[in-house]
Structure formats: structure tokens, C-alpha cells
Design an enzyme around this catalytic site. Structure first.
Site, PDB file in Angstrom:
ATOM      1  N   HIS A 207       0.805  -1.206   0.000  1.00 15.90           N
ATOM      2  CA  HIS A 207       0.000   0.000   0.000  1.00 15.90           C
ATOM      3  C   HIS A 207       0.846   1.267   0.000  1.00 15.90           C
ATOM      4  O   HIS A 207       0.501   2.266  -0.623  1.00 15.90           O
ATOM      5  CB  HIS A 207      -0.949  -0.001   1.191  1.00 15.90           C
ATOM      6  CG  HIS A 207      -1.828   1.171   1.132  1.00 15.90           C
ATOM      7  ND1 HIS A 207      -2.835   1.261   0.192  1.00 15.90           N
ATOM      8  CD2 HIS A 207      -1.788   2.350   1.762  1.00 15.90           C
ATOM      9  CE1 HIS A 207      -3.388   2.431   0.298  1.00 15.90           C
ATOM     10  NE2 HIS A 207      -2.789   3.115   1.240  1.00 15.90           N
ATOM     11  N   GLU A 449      -6.977 -11.793 -11.572  1.00 18.09           N
ATOM     12  CA  GLU A 449      -5.943 -11.671 -10.532  1.00 18.09           C
ATOM     13  C   GLU A 449      -5.570 -13.024  -9.964  1.00 18.09           C
ATOM     14  O   GLU A 449      -4.587 -13.161  -9.244  1.00 18.09           O
ATOM     15  CB  GLU A 449      -6.463 -10.828  -9.368  1.00 18.09           C
ATOM     16  CG  GLU A 449      -7.050  -9.515  -9.774  1.00 18.09           C
ATOM     17  CD  GLU A 449      -7.440  -8.679  -8.587  1.00 18.09           C
ATOM     18  OE1 GLU A 449      -6.602  -7.882  -8.154  1.00 18.09           O
ATOM     19  OE2 GLU A 449      -8.580  -8.797  -8.106  1.00 18.09           O
ATOM     20  N   ASP A 473      -1.794  -8.899  -7.774  1.00 17.50           N
ATOM     21  CA  ASP A 473      -2.255 -10.153  -7.185  1.00 17.50           C
ATOM     22  C   ASP A 473      -1.931 -11.341  -8.072  1.00 17.50           C
ATOM     23  O   ASP A 473      -1.599 -12.410  -7.575  1.00 17.50           O
ATOM     24  CB  ASP A 473      -3.763 -10.087  -6.921  1.00 17.50           C
ATOM     25  CG  ASP A 473      -4.051  -9.345  -5.634  1.00 17.50           C
ATOM     26  OD1 ASP A 473      -3.388  -9.647  -4.630  1.00 17.50           O
ATOM     27  OD2 ASP A 473      -4.897  -8.437  -5.639  1.00 17.50           O
TER      28      ASP A 473
HETATM   29  C1  PEP Z   1      -3.841  -5.785  -8.595  1.00 19.37           C
HETATM   30  O1  PEP Z   1      -3.992  -6.772  -7.872  1.00 19.37           O
HETATM   31  O2  PEP Z   1      -2.982  -5.711  -9.495  1.00 19.37           O
HETATM   32  C2  PEP Z   1      -4.692  -4.598  -8.413  1.00 19.37           C
HETATM   33  C3  PEP Z   1      -4.659  -3.602  -9.257  1.00 19.37           C
HETATM   34  O3  PEP Z   1      -5.490  -4.564  -7.299  1.00 19.37           O
HETATM   35  P1  PEP Z   1      -4.961  -4.197  -5.822  1.00 19.37           P
HETATM   36  O4  PEP Z   1      -3.542  -3.714  -5.927  1.00 19.37           O
HETATM   37  O5  PEP Z   1      -5.883  -3.171  -5.278  1.00 19.37           O
HETATM   38  O6  PEP Z   1      -5.072  -5.517  -5.125  1.00 19.37           O
HETATM   39 MG    MG Z   2      -5.709  -6.915  -6.621  1.00 17.47          MG
END
Ligand code: PEP
Ligand code: MG
Length: 602
Positions: A207, A449, A473
Site C-alpha cells: 500500500h 488476478e 495479485d
Molecule cells: C492488482 O492486484 O494488481 C490490483 C490492481 O489490485 P490491488 O492492488 O488493489 O489488489
Molecule cells: Mg488486486
């Protein structure tokens, strides 16, 4: 983006360098603000005698007094900077501090159990929090966040810990150093006071990286235990190009980084000129270049950076730091604002992706051993229909603007898609009956994902209007590498052949069924990997607004034949490092100015 290992390095000159993983480019300089969330600390426990009780009680009274003083100071600052309404939030915390019940209970406990006040406070306050959380009352649950903050603050003062208690104690622009930053903590940050981020944990897709890119601030993650070796107030340079946090930099280092920052500004000026240019290759093949957002206010950056709309609106951020979920009306207002602000550009709203590292509160989701493999995203929504339907109704209402699309995260099988679609149909029927307008042709897509979804892409492609590949993911699940764990960050390899074949398979299935595929994970925002993704056939790239100019720049320097040749090579190659080297060679060849000047000593 480089995929480096995190190491700490002593220096000959008195300055100290901590090396981690660079996740957001740029250079920050300023004082450190080292933040240790109290919750993660151990509270000592030891026995006391009857005669010690008055002294222990006094300790608690002092801690309460000090906490009151600190909250008053924060409240004053917030009132001056943000107005009376925001400052009033802290009244609730002051009220909790004045509540005599907690104090009496702690004293009773320490007298009865003959234990030190810190331990007694920790036990009693946690019981208090648990009891509070169990009451079925929305107002009281909203107060849980305040309650936790106050408990943390008192405990911090009881333990007589140095340094700031919470992120609200941040007063001057600083480089934030911490073990890890949760999505809910970052939502509470005064973003105007952050010069950059440096965290012990984390990797490319954590994050902190996503937030830093959206704020256009430099960031380094995976610094291992740097936060325990550093103190608030130390002066430092944060090099988000090379992943170095340099504490007490020498004059020579400051000079070199001053040069680097100037070159960086000049490069950004050049990139800004692309704002109104299209994302087309040299041979005129157009690519949709969209932006990823987490907050409604980011629409300004989407326009400012010249993106073609929003390819991923991470709606779960509306749900963090609160015990109750936002109402349909509140969500509608947020989605409507983004859609109308960017109209007629498309806005893809992703339905809730709570779970994993994005948890709303302990109360709504259980604590899990393996949160990324657990109750997350569409799985939560299909278990909690009320939560999901509220969001679906809000998105449908916002779709009346005409430019909204919707996608489901973490789909792993057809059944989930069907169940979700059935709920959408029910919500549409309700809205029709209520004569509430919505877009009857709202396009629905799925995120790819989970490797299983890529492997059944043909099945899914027949039933949706688009795919968006979440590589953050997809890589973690395909390679079994926790995307947040710095110990294995070197194993998180976007150019792994398995990942590339999953992407290719997904795109081919989409094209066979006449739908398009976007890529919205961090891979799409890495200029080095952009030619490869386009060569694999991606129709859309969606990246943090701050990365749009650099991605557009490389697209405009690329010939589609070069991209295809790179992808063909990659699909036939068994060595992920060789693939990465080829990607780097092509990117540096066609856009040398994008990669030059990143090294201060170069
Ligand atoms: C991902 O998984 O690439 C995605 C864009 O979703 P997040 O990063 O919110 O899991
Ligand atoms: Mg994701």
C-alpha cells in the site's frame, strides 16, 4: 522499477545509508518522523506489592493528564489548519479521557491482581474495546476508532515512550519512517505534511508504494529494521530512485542530490508537455492510458496528468477507518462525483476489495491466518449481500452519468461471476421499480488476478465486456509470493514466464471473444515493462496518475513491431532475468532520457 534486495550499509563519512526497495521515484529531504504504532509493542508485566498501588495509580493519572494535553494541542492545530468542524472530532476523544469508569476499573484490576499499571491498563482497555465493539449501535461503533486512538495514546504515555504517538502528532513536513503503513493509517494522514515514505516492510505492490505513487512522493520499502534504528528529528535524504535513505548526509551528498533533484524537475517539465498528446505508438497504434485512483479528490490529478479516464477506482478506501459502512447515498455521491468530474472519459469502478491488507475493522472481518487467500474482495461481497447490494445500487445510480463501467475483483470461477451478476440484476429491478435512473447497458468486467481466472479466461470472456488484469495479485498468486513480504521480494518477478503466459492467455481469450483487456497492476506503470505488455496485446494500461506521463512518453517512442518482437522473444524464453534485460535494453534504447540521471554519482 528495480527489483533490488534490501540491505543496510555503514558509511565512511558519518552519514548512514539504509538500502531498501525503491517503489516511487523522486528525492525527498527533511526531518524524520519515526512512527511506531503502540498496538505492535509488548507491554511489560510484573508483580507489585500493596504498598505500590498509590504510585501505580499516580502513574496512570499522569499518563491521562499528558494524553489530554497532547489531544488539546492536536485539536488546536487542526482548528487552525482545517477549521472547527474537523477539530470537533477530537472532542469525542477528550470525553473518553474524562470517563471515570475506565480509570476505576484499571485501579481495581491492578489492586486485585497485584500487577503493574501498564499491564492492568492494557488488559482492561482491551476488554473495554471488545465490549464496545460488540454493542449493536452504529454511533457507538463509529466511536471505536477514537477509542482505540485514546487507548493507544494513554498506553504510549504510560510506557513513557519517546516520540510521536500517532500519525496525528505529525506537525511539520517530514519523511515518514515506520515499520509498515496500513491502508487505514494512510487514510488518516495529513498528506500535506509528508515528504516521503520509508518502511521496514513492504514490496513493490504494498500500500505504501501505491499511496506514494498517487501522492507523487518518493518512497522506499523493505528497509528491514531501519525504523528501530532511527529517531524522529534526524535529518535525512530519501532517494526513491535508488532505494537509499541517507541519514545525516554529508555536504557532498547533499550537493549531488541537489543536482539530481534539479535534473528530475527538468525531466518532469518535459513530460508535462505530453499532457494533451495521445498515447499512440510511433506507427500510430493507440493505447488507452487510464489512471488508478483511491479517493474522489484524485480526479484533479487524472486530468492534470493527461489520463484517458479511470481504469481502476479502488472503492474500498471509502470504507476504511470507520466501524460502519458508508450508506448508499454517501457512496453514490462519491461515485457520481468522480463520473461527472471526468465525463465523458470512462470511469471503471471496482466493487469492494476488502480483506487482504485492507481491513475495515476487526468487527466486520475475522482475523485470518492467510488473509490474502481468505475472505477477501468478491468473496466478502458474496457472503455479505447487504454490503454488496448497497454498493451495487450506488454504482448503478452513478452509472446514469453514462461513462461508468464496473468490475469485480478477485474472481476465481464462473459461479462467482454469475452470483454477482444475479445481484446486479436484482438491484436493477429494484431501481426500475423505484423509478431511479441508471445506465441499463452498464458494462461489467472482471479483474483477472487469480491464475484460475486466467486459465478459464475463455469461459469468462463470453460473459463480460472487458478484463482488467491485476498483476499485483496475479503475480503473488501465480508465484506463491506474498506481495507484502520484503523477505521474498526478490522472488516477486513480473517477467517470470508463468506470469507472462497467464497474461497472454487472458488477452488472447478476450480478443477471440471480441472484448478488450486492460492491465491495472503496478507492472503497467513501469516504463521498462510497458513495451512487453503492449507486445502481449494489452489494449489499456491503468497506472497511478503520477506515472501517466512517463508511460505515455515510452508509448510514443515505441514501434508496435518492436513491442511484438519483444513479447515473442519473452514467450519463448525460459529465463526471467534475460527477459527483464531485453525489456530494459529496449526501453533504454527508445527512451534514454527517461532513465538517465537517476544516479546521483553518475
Ligand atoms: C492488482 O492486484 O494488481 C490490483 C490492481 O489490485 P490491488 O492492488 O488493489 O489488489
Ligand atoms: Mg488486486
Amino acid at each position: 522499477m528495480r527489483y533490488a534486495k534490501a540491505v543496510a550499509e555503514p558509511s565512511r563519512t558519518g552519514e548512514k545509508r539504509f538500502l531498501g526497495i525503491p517503489v516511487a521515484r523522486g528525492v525527498g529531504r527533511g526531518r524524520l518522523f519515526v512512527f511506531h504504532p503502540t498496538a505492535s509493542r509488548t507491554v511489560p508485566q510484573y508483580g507489585i506489592r500493596d504498598g505500590d498501588v498509590p504510585e501505580q495509580t499516580q502513574k496512570l493519572e499522569h499518563a491521562l493528564l499528558r494524553s489530554r494535553e497532547q489531544i488539546h494541542n492536536i485539536q488546536k492545530r487542526v482548528r487552525e489548519n482545517m477549521g472547527a468542524k474537523d477539530a470537533a472530532i477530537f472532542d469525542a476523544q477528550l470525553l473518553l479521557l474524562d470517563d471515570p469508569v475506565l480509570l476505576e476499573e484499571v485501579v481495581r484490576y491492578l489492586r486485585r491482581e497485584r500487577v503493574n499499571v501498564e499491564h492492568a491498563f492494557s488488559v482492561v482497555s482491551h476488554r473495554y474495546l471488545a465490549a464496545f465493539g460488540a454493542i449493536d449501535d452504529d454511533y457507538l461503533r463509529e466511536r471505536m476508532v477514537d477509542m482505540r486512538d485514546v487507548v493507544d495514546r494513554i498506553l504510549h504515555n504510560l510506557l513513557q515512550r519517546e516520540g510521536p504517538v500517532g500519525l496525528a502528532d505529525l506537525r511539520e513536513p517530514s519523511i515518514l519512517v515506520t515499520d509498515d503503513l496500513t491502508p487505514s493509517q494512510t487514510a488518516l494522514l495529513d498528506r500535506g505534511l509528508i515528504l516521503g515514505f520509508a518502511t521496514d516492510q513492504g514490496s513493490h505492490t504494498s500500500h505504501t508504494a501505491i499511496l506514494a505513487q498517487s501522492l507523487q512522493l518518493p518512497a522506499i520499502v523493505g528497509l528491514r529494521n531501519a525504523s528501530r534504528q532511527l529517531r524522529s528529528g534526524q535529518y535525512a535524504l530519501l532517494d526513491g530512485f535508488n532505494g537509499a535513505l541517507i541519514v545525516d548526509p554529508t555536504d557532498q551528498t547533499l550537493f549531488e542530490y541537489g543536482q539530481l533533484a534539479r535534473k528530475q524537475l527538468a525531466r518532469e517539465d518535459r513530460l508535462r508537455e505530453l499532457r494533451d498528446q495521445a498515447a499512440v505508438t510511433l506507427d500510430n497504434v493507440g493505447v488507452t492510458l487510464s489512471a488508478n485512483i483511491e479517493q474522489t479528490a484524485e480526479t484533479a490529478a487524472v486530468k492534470d496528468k493527461g489520463a484517458d479516464g479511470v481504469g481502476l477506482f479502488r472503492t474500498e478506501y471509502l470504507f476504511l477507518n470507520r466501524e460502519t459502512t458508508p450508506s448508499e447515498e454517501e457512496q453514490y455521491q462519491a461515485y457520481h462525483r468522480v463520473a461527472t468530474d471526468l465525463h465523458p472519459s470512462p470511469v471503471i469502478i471496482r466493487t469492494l476489495d476488502l480483506g487482504g491488507d485492507k481491513v475495515q475493522s476487526e468487527r466486520t472481518l475475522p482475523v485470518e491466518m492467510n488473509p490474502f487467500m481468505g475472505l477477501r474482495a468478491i468473496r466478502v461481497c458474496l457472503q455479505q449481500h447487504g454490503l454488496f447490494r448497497t454498493q451495487l445500487r450506488a454504482i448503478l445510480r452513478a452509472s446514469a452519468a453514462g461513462n461508468v463501467k464496473m468490475m469485480y475483483p478477485m474472481i476465481s470461477g464462473l459461479d462467482e461471476l454469475n452470483q454477482a451478476n444475479r445481484l446486479v440484476e436484482q438491484c436493477k429491478a429494484e431501481l426500475r421499480q423505484e423509478k431511479v435512473p441508471f445506465d441499463p447497458d452498464l458494462e461489467i468486467g472482471v479483474m483477472i488476478e487469480v491464475p484460475a481466472a486466467a486459465l478459464i479466461a475463455e469461459t469468462l470472456a463470453r460473459r463480460v465486456k472487458f478484463f482488467s488484469i491485476g498483476t499485483n495479485d496475479l503475480i503473488q498468486y501465480a508465484l506463491a509470493v506474498d506481495r507484502l513480504n520484503p523477505q521474498i521480494a526478490h522472488l516477486y518477478q513480473p517477467t517470470h514466464p508463468a506470469v507472462l503466459h497467464l497474461i497472454k492467455r487472458t488477452i488472447d481469450a478476450a480478443h477471440q471473444h471480441g472484448i478488450w483487456t486492460g492491465i491495472c497492476g503496478a507492472m503497467a506503470g513501469d516504463p521498462v515493462l510497458v513495451p512487453l505488455l503492449l507486445g502481449l496485446g494489452a489494449d489499456e494500461l491503468s497506472v497511478a496518475p503520477s506515472l501517466v506521463p512517463a508511460v505515455k512518453f515510452i508509448i510514443r517512442r515505441l514501434k508496435s513491431a518492436e513491442a511484438r518482437a519483444l513479447a515473442d522473444f519473452a514467450l519463448g524464453c525460459e529465463d526471467l532475468n534475460l527477459i527483464l534485460e531485453r525489456c530494459q535494453a529496449l526501453a533504454e534504447d527508445i527512451a534514454p532520457d527517461l532513465f538517465a540521471n537517476d544516479n546521483p554519482t553518475a
